[in-house]
Motif scaffolding. Structure first.
Motif, PDB file in Angstrom:
ATOM      1  N   ARG A 168      -9.466   0.433  -5.696  1.00 41.91           N
ATOM      2  CA  ARG A 168      -8.245   1.153  -5.335  1.00 41.91           C
ATOM      3  C   ARG A 168      -7.142   0.197  -4.926  1.00 41.91           C
ATOM      4  NH1 ARG A 168      -8.268   6.366  -4.276  1.00 41.91           N
ATOM      5  NH2 ARG A 168     -10.197   7.523  -4.523  1.00 41.91           N
ATOM      6  N   GLY A 169      -5.902   0.648  -5.071  1.00 37.14           N
ATOM      7  CA  GLY A 169      -4.802  -0.110  -4.510  1.00 37.14           C
ATOM      8  C   GLY A 169      -3.618  -0.266  -5.445  1.00 37.14           C
ATOM      9  N   PHE A 170      -2.464  -0.495  -4.826  1.00 33.88           N
ATOM     10  CA  PHE A 170      -1.205  -0.671  -5.545  1.00 33.88           C
ATOM     11  C   PHE A 170      -0.487  -1.907  -5.014  1.00 33.88           C
ATOM     12  CE2 PHE A 170      -2.137   3.866  -5.333  1.00 33.88           C
ATOM     13  CZ  PHE A 170      -2.026   4.254  -6.661  1.00 33.88           C
ATOM     14  N   ALA A 191      -8.774   7.862  -7.970  1.00 31.88           N
ATOM     15  CA  ALA A 191      -8.839   9.016  -7.076  1.00 31.88           C
ATOM     16  C   ALA A 191      -8.991  10.278  -7.911  1.00 31.88           C
ATOM     17  CB  ALA A 191      -7.573   9.118  -6.211  1.00 31.88           C
ATOM     18  N   PRO A 192      -9.731  11.274  -7.429  1.00 27.02           N
ATOM     19  CA  PRO A 192      -9.816  12.533  -8.156  1.00 27.02           C
ATOM     20  C   PRO A 192      -8.459  13.217  -8.207  1.00 27.02           C
ATOM     21  CG  PRO A 192     -10.743  12.749  -5.950  1.00 27.02           C
ATOM     22  CD  PRO A 192     -10.467  11.299  -6.158  1.00 27.02           C
ATOM     23  N   VAL A 193      -8.141  13.802  -9.331  1.00 27.01           N
ATOM     24  CA  VAL A 193      -6.851  14.459  -9.485  1.00 27.01           C
ATOM     25  C   VAL A 193      -6.924  15.852  -8.900  1.00 27.01           C
ATOM     26  CG1 VAL A 193      -5.118  15.235 -11.130  1.00 27.01           C
ATOM     27  CG2 VAL A 193      -6.368  13.120 -11.562  1.00 27.01           C
ATOM     28  N   PRO A 217      -7.587  -5.861 -11.803  1.00 30.36           N
ATOM     29  CA  PRO A 217      -8.634  -5.360 -10.907  1.00 30.36           C
ATOM     30  C   PRO A 217      -9.582  -4.424 -11.653  1.00 30.36           C
ATOM     31  CG  PRO A 217      -6.434  -5.053  -9.960  1.00 30.36           C
ATOM     32  CD  PRO A 217      -6.241  -5.432 -11.386  1.00 30.36           C
ATOM     33  N   GLU A 218     -10.800  -4.325 -11.142  1.00 31.23           N
ATOM     34  CA  GLU A 218     -11.756  -3.394 -11.722  1.00 31.23           C
ATOM     35  C   GLU A 218     -11.234  -1.961 -11.608  1.00 31.23           C
ATOM     36  OE1 GLU A 218     -12.350  -5.388  -9.221  1.00 31.23           O
ATOM     37  OE2 GLU A 218     -13.871  -6.860  -9.798  1.00 31.23           O
TER      38      GLU A 218
END
Length: 452
Positions: free
Chosen positions: A139-141, A383-385, A134-135
């Motif tokens: 997002r995603g798992f 995601a921002p940490v 994925p790019e």
């Protein structure tokens, strides 16, 4: 070769039996909008793609004949389809919920495991060559979840399935578990829009799971992957181990199943997630999962090893549900949970988001990949940490887990809020009260920010 009309007739015969939910799952094969126009019988995909799908569906009626033919032709058919078709065929075989008359779950993992070594390698090479990661910004798992005491409480009197009593025993799923799995899956697309169950249940006992856990999947397009425990003569041995509270082999098998699954989905390396509980083996499996590296094909052989000089683990994180018994006592006391969190976070420290590089990159090419990708990370990371990107979590309920994952940067705050809202709404329907938070969540055990 069968024609599309014969394939549609086969699907119609299967639609005449089984549960309504599973009938919709079978019907979805003939109405896929990306190979056709959504009209049953219409087909714009390749003949090889249609051949794979029809033989797979036929296994529900004529298991021996259909599976023998599919195993004989699978490698050749995989090599015949265009690149764009490989991900959707892979998903259809993985999550199509095809059960043979005697109960055998005929899925991608099992089919590939039945091939001879040469054909297995041909299929793996085709997957590795055609399926792109994925790019970075997507997002995603790929979420693998245990069932009993993770998705819903185990209910048998001997506690073979599980022993959690923090939720009602009427077959209802834990509050917000469906929303949690949906948020974690993110926007990886149509070919990853389904849950994956990693269970110790033996193959003969899988057929009832899709109907039982239907709320985890899209009711309009029901799909679900199931990775089972051992069957045959080993079933009795596992039963005895559970009664004796000996779970090490159950945990080891789940690590093995994860490895088997990951090699079929190498493009998602670094995006695998496991959600389990501390009742039967999952906690023991956590360390084994966290140390796995991405699989690759090299020199004509399939291997497991690091993708980018060992920097990219296969699994992003593991989350373990704290099982609470009827008397209010937890299966693992608070002090032991805190010690386990500290140990695993120290052993498997925080990681960067998935790099998005191609699986199978050789060590000589790794530096170029890292150099090309890392400058983009501040702008394109999933995601921002907001805190350390921990890889191990202990949680009491799914609202608690959502908050911890947001603090660690694996989820956005808005996603955690949506999970918390779902938890409150679903809990209220059952007049449910969560056990005291002071004895459960990682924040209380290890300090602010979800751990140490």
């Amino acid at each position: 070769r069968r024609s599309p009309a014969l394939c549609q007739a086969l699907l119609q015969r299967q639609n005449s039996s089984g549960s309504p939910w599973l009938r919709r799952s079978v019907s979805a094969v003939s109405a896929e909008k990306h190979p056709g126009d959504g009209t049953p019988g219409a087909w714009s995909g390749s003949a090889a793609e249609l051949r794979i799908l029809e033989l797979h569906q036929a296994a529900a009626e004529t298991y021996s004949e259909s599976v023998d033919i599919l195993l004989e032709e699978l490698a050749e058919l995989f090599e015949s389809v265009p690149d764009a078709a490989v991900p959707r065929i892979r998903a259809a075989l993985d999550a199509g919920l095809v059960f043979a008359p005697h109960g055998r779950h005929v899925d991608l993992r099992w089919l590939v495991s039945q091939l001879n070594a040469d054909d297995e390698l041909r299929v793996l090479r085709r997957i590795y060559g055609a399926c792109q990661p994925p790019e970075l910004e997507r997002r995603g798992f790929v979420v693998l979840s245990d069932v009993d005491d993770t998705v819903l409480p185990g209910r048998d009197s001997l506690h073979i399935s599980g022993s959690d009593r923090s939720w009602v025993l009427d077959g209802s799923l834990y509050p917000a578990v469906a929303r949690m799995l949906t948020e974690l899956r993110g926007d990886l697309g149509r070919d990853r829009d389904y849950p994956v169950l990693l269970t110790a249940r033996p193959p003969p006992l899988l057929q009832q799971l899709p109907e039982k856990l239907r709320d985890l999947a899209d009711d309009r397009r029901p799909r679900m992957a199931i990775l089972p425990g051992v069957g045959g003569v080993h079933m009795g041995a596992n039963f005895i181990r559970i009664l004796a509270h000996s779970y090490s082999k159950l945990g080891s098998l789940k690590v093995t199943r994860l490895m088997e699954y990951a090699r079929l989905f190498p493009d998602y390396s670094g995006r695998f997630v496991f959600v389990g509980d501390d009742g039967q083996g999952d906690l023991k499996a956590a360390a084994g999962m966290l140390e796995l590296k991405a699989p690759y094909v090299d020199g004509g052989q399939h291997k497991n090893g690091p993708v980018v000089s060992g920097r990219t683990p296969l699994v992003a994180f593991v989350a373990i549900h704290a099982v609470c018994h009827k008397a209010g006592a937890f299966s693992v006391p608070a002090e032991q949970r805190a010690a386990k969190v500290a140990l695993l976070r120290r052993s498997f420290p925080s990681v960067l988001p998935p790099l998005g590089c191609r699986v199978g990159v050789r060590a000589a090419e790794a530096a170029e990949v890292v150099e090309a990708v890392e400058p983009r990370e501040p702008a394109s990371a999933p995601a921002p940490v907001r805190g350390p990107r921990h890889r191990f979590f202990y949680f009491l309920d799914y609202s608690d887990l959502g908050r911890q994952l947001a603090q660690a940067g694996w989820l956005e705050p808005c996603q955690a809020e949506a999970i918390a809202e779902a938890f409150a709404e679903e809990s209220a329907r059952k007049s449910f009260r969560s056990p005291p938070r002071g004895f459960s969540c990682c924040e209380c055990l290890l300090g602010s920010g979800g751990g140490g």
